[in-house]
Design a protein around this motif. Sequence first.
Motif, PDB file in Angstrom:
ATOM      1  N   LEU A   1      51.705  18.956  25.177  1.00 12.38           N
ATOM      2  CA  LEU A   1      51.775  18.621  26.600  1.00 12.38           C
ATOM      3  C   LEU A   1      51.436  17.152  26.794  1.00 12.38           C
ATOM      4  O   LEU A   1      50.638  16.584  26.041  1.00 12.38           O
ATOM      5  N   SER A   2      51.980  16.577  27.823  1.00 10.82           N
ATOM      6  CA  SER A   2      51.615  15.194  28.160  1.00 10.82           C
ATOM      7  C   SER A   2      50.320  15.221  28.975  1.00 10.82           C
ATOM      8  O   SER A   2      49.966  16.247  29.579  1.00 10.82           O
ATOM      9  N   ASP A   3      49.629  14.106  28.989  1.00  9.04           N
ATOM     10  CA  ASP A   3      48.414  14.014  29.800  1.00  9.04           C
ATOM     11  C   ASP A   3      48.727  14.261  31.273  1.00  9.04           C
ATOM     12  O   ASP A   3      47.935  14.885  31.984  1.00  9.04           O
ATOM     13  N   SER A   4      49.881  13.789  31.734  1.00  8.45           N
ATOM     14  CA  SER A   4      50.223  13.978  33.150  1.00  8.45           C
ATOM     15  C   SER A   4      50.468  15.455  33.465  1.00  8.45           C
ATOM     16  O   SER A   4      50.109  15.925  34.549  1.00  8.45           O
ATOM     17  N   GLU A   5      51.037  16.220  32.531  1.00  7.46           N
ATOM     18  CA  GLU A   5      51.214  17.659  32.751  1.00  7.46           C
ATOM     19  C   GLU A   5      49.854  18.363  32.835  1.00  7.46           C
ATOM     20  O   GLU A   5      49.631  19.204  33.705  1.00  7.46           O
ATOM     21  N   ILE A   6      48.960  17.995  31.931  1.00  7.87           N
ATOM     22  CA  ILE A   6      47.622  18.599  31.928  1.00  7.87           C
ATOM     23  C   ILE A   6      46.885  18.256  33.214  1.00  7.87           C
ATOM     24  O   ILE A   6      46.302  19.130  33.874  1.00  7.87           O
ATOM     25  N   GLU A   7      46.905  16.999  33.599  1.00  8.30           N
ATOM     26  CA  GLU A   7      46.204  16.569  34.810  1.00  8.30           C
ATOM     27  C   GLU A   7      46.801  17.212  36.058  1.00  8.30           C
ATOM     28  O   GLU A   7      46.074  17.603  36.977  1.00  8.30           O
TER      29      GLU A   7
END
Length: 194
Positions: free
Chosen positions: A129-135
């Motif tokens: 996952l990308s950091d933006s998806e997680i956030e």
Amino acid sequence: MNLVLASNSPRRRQLLTDLGLHYTVRLQEVDESYPEHLRRAEVAEYLAAYKAAAYRATLAPDEVVLTADTIVCLDDDVLNKPADPAEAVRMLQRLQGRSHDVFTGVCLLTGTGQQVVFSDQTRVYFRSLSDSEIEFYVRQYQPLDKAGAYGAQDWIGMVAVTRLEGSYFNVMGLPVHRVWEELTKLAGTDLLPH
């Protein structure tokens, strides 16, 4: 046999309702710490039994209380409910791109003192996952009430979970196939509505 669900989880309530079981909810605050020497499934089973013990004195002879505890294990690290959004992000960063195990411990305790404790395990595979998806997920879904900081039934389950080995419902918080089987044994009859 009157079933008492000792859980505030809307997912557990829905699963029991979907099974067609009639139950009442009874809540009591219970400490969720556990001895450090316990590992993986032992933690979930210990916590489920510990929670049930808090109800022992208040159960009527015809009642059975169901308690459960779900944990996420990355190798031997237990990931419980995150304390805040930052910890939720850190947990999901650790889980992404890997497989992990979900254990749900269940305790059924009758008013006559009969007790059954068991657990179920499901291996969950997450894509990277990308950091933006997680956030985004943590901001939108506030998964602070979920072990491992995620719910398989949420958005992240749809976009990140690539494969499961075991029960999907176990990941949601209750291995309903085992609960049905053990309740049937305790009741001494089938649980189907007549």
